[in-house]
Design a protein around this motif. Sequence first.
Motif, PDB file in Angstrom:
ATOM      1  N   VAL A   1      -0.431  -7.273 -12.378  1.00 55.42           N
ATOM      2  CA  VAL A   1      -0.714  -5.906 -12.012  1.00 55.42           C
ATOM      3  C   VAL A   1       0.156  -5.874 -10.368  1.00 55.42           C
ATOM      4  O   VAL A   1       0.084  -6.876  -9.675  1.00 55.42           O
ATOM      5  N   ARG A   2       0.702  -5.118 -10.207  1.00 53.47           N
ATOM      6  CA  ARG A   2       1.320  -4.717  -8.732  1.00 53.47           C
ATOM      7  C   ARG A   2       0.713  -3.433  -8.150  1.00 53.47           C
ATOM      8  O   ARG A   2       0.737  -2.349  -8.791  1.00 53.47           O
ATOM      9  N   LEU A   3       0.273  -3.333  -7.125  1.00 55.72           N
ATOM     10  CA  LEU A   3       0.090  -2.098  -6.341  1.00 55.72           C
ATOM     11  C   LEU A   3       1.021  -1.010  -6.231  1.00 55.72           C
ATOM     12  O   LEU A   3       2.145  -1.637  -5.642  1.00 55.72           O
ATOM     13  N   LEU A   4       0.931   0.123  -6.260  1.00 51.85           N
ATOM     14  CA  LEU A   4       1.795   0.881  -5.922  1.00 51.85           C
ATOM     15  C   LEU A   4       1.350   1.688  -4.319  1.00 51.85           C
ATOM     16  O   LEU A   4       0.456   1.080  -3.699  1.00 51.85           O
ATOM     17  N   ASP A   5       2.432   2.160  -3.590  1.00 53.19           N
ATOM     18  CA  ASP A   5       1.916   2.602  -2.269  1.00 53.19           C
ATOM     19  C   ASP A   5       0.717   3.571  -2.477  1.00 53.19           C
ATOM     20  O   ASP A   5       0.297   4.309  -3.018  1.00 53.19           O
ATOM     21  N   SER A   6      -0.044   2.977  -1.512  1.00 50.15           N
ATOM     22  CA  SER A   6      -1.606   3.264  -1.372  1.00 50.15           C
ATOM     23  C   SER A   6      -2.394   2.659  -0.301  1.00 50.15           C
ATOM     24  O   SER A   6      -1.806   1.606   0.267  1.00 50.15           O
ATOM     25  N   PRO A   7      -3.201   3.088   0.234  1.00 50.85           N
ATOM     26  CA  PRO A   7      -4.229   2.481   1.132  1.00 50.85           C
ATOM     27  C   PRO A   7      -4.207   0.885   0.663  1.00 50.85           C
ATOM     28  O   PRO A   7      -4.489   0.130   1.514  1.00 50.85           O
TER      29      PRO A   7
END
Length: 159
Positions: free
Chosen positions: A43-49
């Motif tokens: 999993v890789r986080l997308l632009d977000s808080p």
Amino acid sequence: MNRLCPVLKLQPLLLLLAVTSLKAAAADLLAQDHVQPFPLNEVRLLDSPFKQAQERDQQYMLKLEPDRLLAPFRREAGLPKKAESYGNWENTGLDGHTAGHYLSALAFMYAATGDPEMLKRLNYMVNELAECQKANGDGYVGGVPGSKLFWASIADGHV
């Protein structure tokens, strides 16, 4: 007293029932193998808080100096110091405590981001701890002052 819950505007009993139902549904899903754990590297986080928080954590981790976290372990192993210990918990009796948290944080951050600097620091920490363990000569590694003798006395039955 018949007051509404300010957060959800529900009667407290109704809120309790809703939470209990959700908890039961979650347990049921887990029991049916619908929910499965997965490796962080999938999993890789997308632009977000959440991504911003991860990046702030990463920046903080890069500001910490591994040799300062390792200083108590080197001292207790009789090795020359490479840096001064951090203060507070790291030099008042729980010396080395933060290094354990840092090791976990590095491993999780590397798994979550693939950042090679996290892996480099993790390997450095583990290799340095292995050097301390080798210098102790008996497999022990610790940073708390006098802890090697303390644990040896417990092992001998002196509590």
